[in-house]
Write a protein that holds these residues in place. Structure first.
Motif, PDB file in Angstrom:
ATOM      1  N   GLN A   1       0.809  -1.218   0.000  1.00  0.00           N
ATOM      2  CA  GLN A   1       0.000   0.000   0.000  1.00  0.00           C
ATOM      3  C   GLN A   1       0.844   1.271   0.000  1.00  0.00           C
ATOM      4  O   GLN A   1       0.450   2.281  -0.562  1.00  0.00           O
ATOM      5  CB  GLN A   1      -0.902   0.016   1.234  1.00  0.00           C
ATOM      6  CG  GLN A   1      -1.897  -1.103   1.271  1.00  0.00           C
ATOM      7  CD  GLN A   1      -2.618  -1.177   2.602  1.00  0.00           C
ATOM      8  OE1 GLN A   1      -2.555  -0.265   3.405  1.00  0.00           O
ATOM      9  NE2 GLN A   1      -3.305  -2.278   2.834  1.00  0.00           N
ATOM     10  N   TYR A   2       1.993   1.218   0.623  1.00  0.00           N
ATOM     11  CA  TYR A   2       2.787   2.425   0.812  1.00  0.00           C
ATOM     12  C   TYR A   2       3.292   3.041  -0.500  1.00  0.00           C
ATOM     13  O   TYR A   2       3.221   4.268  -0.664  1.00  0.00           O
ATOM     14  CB  TYR A   2       3.946   2.155   1.773  1.00  0.00           C
ATOM     15  CG  TYR A   2       4.447   3.418   2.418  1.00  0.00           C
ATOM     16  CD1 TYR A   2       3.803   3.955   3.522  1.00  0.00           C
ATOM     17  CD2 TYR A   2       5.545   4.096   1.912  1.00  0.00           C
ATOM     18  CE1 TYR A   2       4.231   5.123   4.108  1.00  0.00           C
ATOM     19  CE2 TYR A   2       5.988   5.268   2.498  1.00  0.00           C
ATOM     20  CZ  TYR A   2       5.330   5.769   3.593  1.00  0.00           C
ATOM     21  OH  TYR A   2       5.753   6.931   4.173  1.00  0.00           O
ATOM     22  N   PRO A   3       3.796   2.255  -1.444  1.00  0.00           N
ATOM     23  CA  PRO A   3       4.268   2.876  -2.700  1.00  0.00           C
ATOM     24  C   PRO A   3       3.166   3.639  -3.439  1.00  0.00           C
ATOM     25  O   PRO A   3       3.425   4.705  -4.003  1.00  0.00           O
ATOM     26  CB  PRO A   3       4.774   1.699  -3.529  1.00  0.00           C
ATOM     27  CG  PRO A   3       5.107   0.660  -2.536  1.00  0.00           C
ATOM     28  CD  PRO A   3       4.118   0.837  -1.413  1.00  0.00           C
ATOM     29  N   GLN A   4       1.941   3.129  -3.411  1.00  0.00           N
ATOM     30  CA  GLN A   4       0.850   3.835  -4.082  1.00  0.00           C
ATOM     31  C   GLN A   4       0.553   5.154  -3.373  1.00  0.00           C
ATOM     32  O   GLN A   4       0.330   6.174  -4.020  1.00  0.00           O
ATOM     33  CB  GLN A   4      -0.413   2.977  -4.136  1.00  0.00           C
ATOM     34  CG  GLN A   4      -1.551   3.643  -4.867  1.00  0.00           C
ATOM     35  CD  GLN A   4      -1.194   4.009  -6.306  1.00  0.00           C
ATOM     36  OE1 GLN A   4      -0.672   3.187  -7.043  1.00  0.00           O
ATOM     37  NE2 GLN A   4      -1.450   5.243  -6.707  1.00  0.00           N
ATOM     38  N   ALA A   5       0.570   5.128  -2.049  1.00  0.00           N
ATOM     39  CA  ALA A   5       0.346   6.365  -1.299  1.00  0.00           C
ATOM     40  C   ALA A   5       1.453   7.370  -1.592  1.00  0.00           C
ATOM     41  O   ALA A   5       1.191   8.562  -1.763  1.00  0.00           O
ATOM     42  CB  ALA A   5       0.272   6.074   0.197  1.00  0.00           C
ATOM     43  N   MET A   6       2.683   6.888  -1.672  1.00  0.00           N
ATOM     44  CA  MET A   6       3.793   7.788  -2.003  1.00  0.00           C
ATOM     45  C   MET A   6       3.650   8.328  -3.422  1.00  0.00           C
ATOM     46  O   MET A   6       3.935   9.500  -3.673  1.00  0.00           O
ATOM     47  CB  MET A   6       5.142   7.075  -1.878  1.00  0.00           C
ATOM     48  CG  MET A   6       5.704   7.089  -0.493  1.00  0.00           C
ATOM     49  SD  MET A   6       7.441   6.595  -0.464  1.00  0.00           S
ATOM     50  CE  MET A   6       8.230   8.118  -0.944  1.00  0.00           C
ATOM     51  N   ALA A   7       3.226   7.484  -4.342  1.00  0.00           N
ATOM     52  CA  ALA A   7       3.042   7.932  -5.730  1.00  0.00           C
ATOM     53  C   ALA A   7       2.014   9.053  -5.798  1.00  0.00           C
ATOM     54  O   ALA A   7       2.161   9.996  -6.580  1.00  0.00           O
ATOM     55  CB  ALA A   7       2.619   6.761  -6.612  1.00  0.00           C
ATOM     56  N   ASP A   8       1.004   8.974  -4.954  1.00  0.00           N
ATOM     57  CA  ASP A   8      -0.034   9.999  -4.922  1.00  0.00           C
ATOM     58  C   ASP A   8       0.427  11.265  -4.195  1.00  0.00           C
ATOM     59  O   ASP A   8       0.106  12.369  -4.619  1.00  0.00           O
ATOM     60  CB  ASP A   8      -1.292   9.472  -4.229  1.00  0.00           C
ATOM     61  CG  ASP A   8      -1.961   8.353  -5.005  1.00  0.00           C
ATOM     62  OD1 ASP A   8      -1.689   8.199  -6.213  1.00  0.00           O
ATOM     63  OD2 ASP A   8      -2.747   7.610  -4.379  1.00  0.00           O
ATOM     64  N   GLN A   9       1.162  11.092  -3.088  1.00  0.00           N
ATOM     65  CA  GLN A   9       1.484  12.214  -2.218  1.00  0.00           C
ATOM     66  C   GLN A   9       2.889  12.787  -2.424  1.00  0.00           C
ATOM     67  O   GLN A   9       3.108  13.968  -2.183  1.00  0.00           O
ATOM     68  CB  GLN A   9       1.333  11.792  -0.756  1.00  0.00           C
ATOM     69  CG  GLN A   9      -0.080  11.407  -0.407  1.00  0.00           C
ATOM     70  CD  GLN A   9      -0.179  10.850   1.011  1.00  0.00           C
ATOM     71  OE1 GLN A   9       0.735  10.937   1.804  1.00  0.00           O
ATOM     72  NE2 GLN A   9      -1.325  10.259   1.309  1.00  0.00           N
ATOM     73  N   ASP A  10       3.833  11.952  -2.802  1.00  0.00           N
ATOM     74  CA  ASP A  10       5.223  12.392  -2.930  1.00  0.00           C
ATOM     75  C   ASP A  10       5.908  11.649  -4.077  1.00  0.00           C
ATOM     76  O   ASP A  10       6.847  10.878  -3.855  1.00  0.00           O
ATOM     77  CB  ASP A  10       5.972  12.168  -1.616  1.00  0.00           C
ATOM     78  CG  ASP A  10       7.380  12.729  -1.624  1.00  0.00           C
ATOM     79  OD1 ASP A  10       7.721  13.516  -2.536  1.00  0.00           O
ATOM     80  OD2 ASP A  10       8.157  12.380  -0.711  1.00  0.00           O
ATOM     81  N   PRO A  11       5.457  11.878  -5.307  1.00  0.00           N
ATOM     82  CA  PRO A  11       6.029  11.129  -6.427  1.00  0.00           C
ATOM     83  C   PRO A  11       7.529  11.374  -6.606  1.00  0.00           C
ATOM     84  O   PRO A  11       8.269  10.460  -6.979  1.00  0.00           O
ATOM     85  CB  PRO A  11       5.232  11.599  -7.639  1.00  0.00           C
ATOM     86  CG  PRO A  11       4.531  12.832  -7.217  1.00  0.00           C
ATOM     87  CD  PRO A  11       4.406  12.788  -5.729  1.00  0.00           C
ATOM     88  N   LYS A  12       7.979  12.567  -6.302  1.00  0.00           N
ATOM     89  CA  LYS A  12       9.402  12.870  -6.429  1.00  0.00           C
ATOM     90  C   LYS A  12      10.219  12.036  -5.430  1.00  0.00           C
ATOM     91  O   LYS A  12      11.261  11.482  -5.775  1.00  0.00           O
ATOM     92  CB  LYS A  12       9.653  14.362  -6.199  1.00  0.00           C
ATOM     93  CG  LYS A  12      11.081  14.771  -6.398  1.00  0.00           C
ATOM     94  CD  LYS A  12      11.252  16.271  -6.201  1.00  0.00           C
ATOM     95  CE  LYS A  12      12.710  16.675  -6.361  1.00  0.00           C
ATOM     96  NZ  LYS A  12      12.896  18.112  -6.145  1.00  0.00           N
ATOM     97  N   GLY A  13       9.735  11.949  -4.195  1.00  0.00           N
ATOM     98  CA  GLY A  13      10.416  11.147  -3.184  1.00  0.00           C
ATOM     99  C   GLY A  13      10.454   9.677  -3.558  1.00  0.00           C
ATOM    100  O   GLY A  13      11.472   9.004  -3.377  1.00  0.00           O
TER     101      GLY A  13
END
Length: 77
Positions: free
Chosen positions: A6-18
């Protein structure tokens, strides 16, 4: 709880650069492992007082679902 999925999708939505930086640096797997451990520790803490079966599974499915939702809300924000 499949937090690493779940975490990579949340990061893709919230912090794609990170997310992109972690992938490019080769640190994504370790980062996800660390965050997963943190999420499971929080889940264990939230469920510490709940009755469990001998195999460690929480008896109250509603309490487990609520704790998992709390972990998602806290860790994926």
């Amino acid at each position: 709880m499949d937090f690493k999925g779940q975490y990579p999708q949340a990061m893709a939505d919230q912090d794609p650069k990170g997310l992109r930086q972690l992938r490019q640096s080769g640190r994504l797997d370790q980062f996800l492992e660390d965050r997963s451990k943190e999420a499971h520790a929080l889940l264990d803490q939230l469920l510490a007082k709940e009755p469990k079966y001998p195999n460690g599974v929480v008896k109250n499915a509603a309490a487990l679902a609520q704790a998992e939702e709390q972990v998602r809300a806290q860790m994926l924000e």
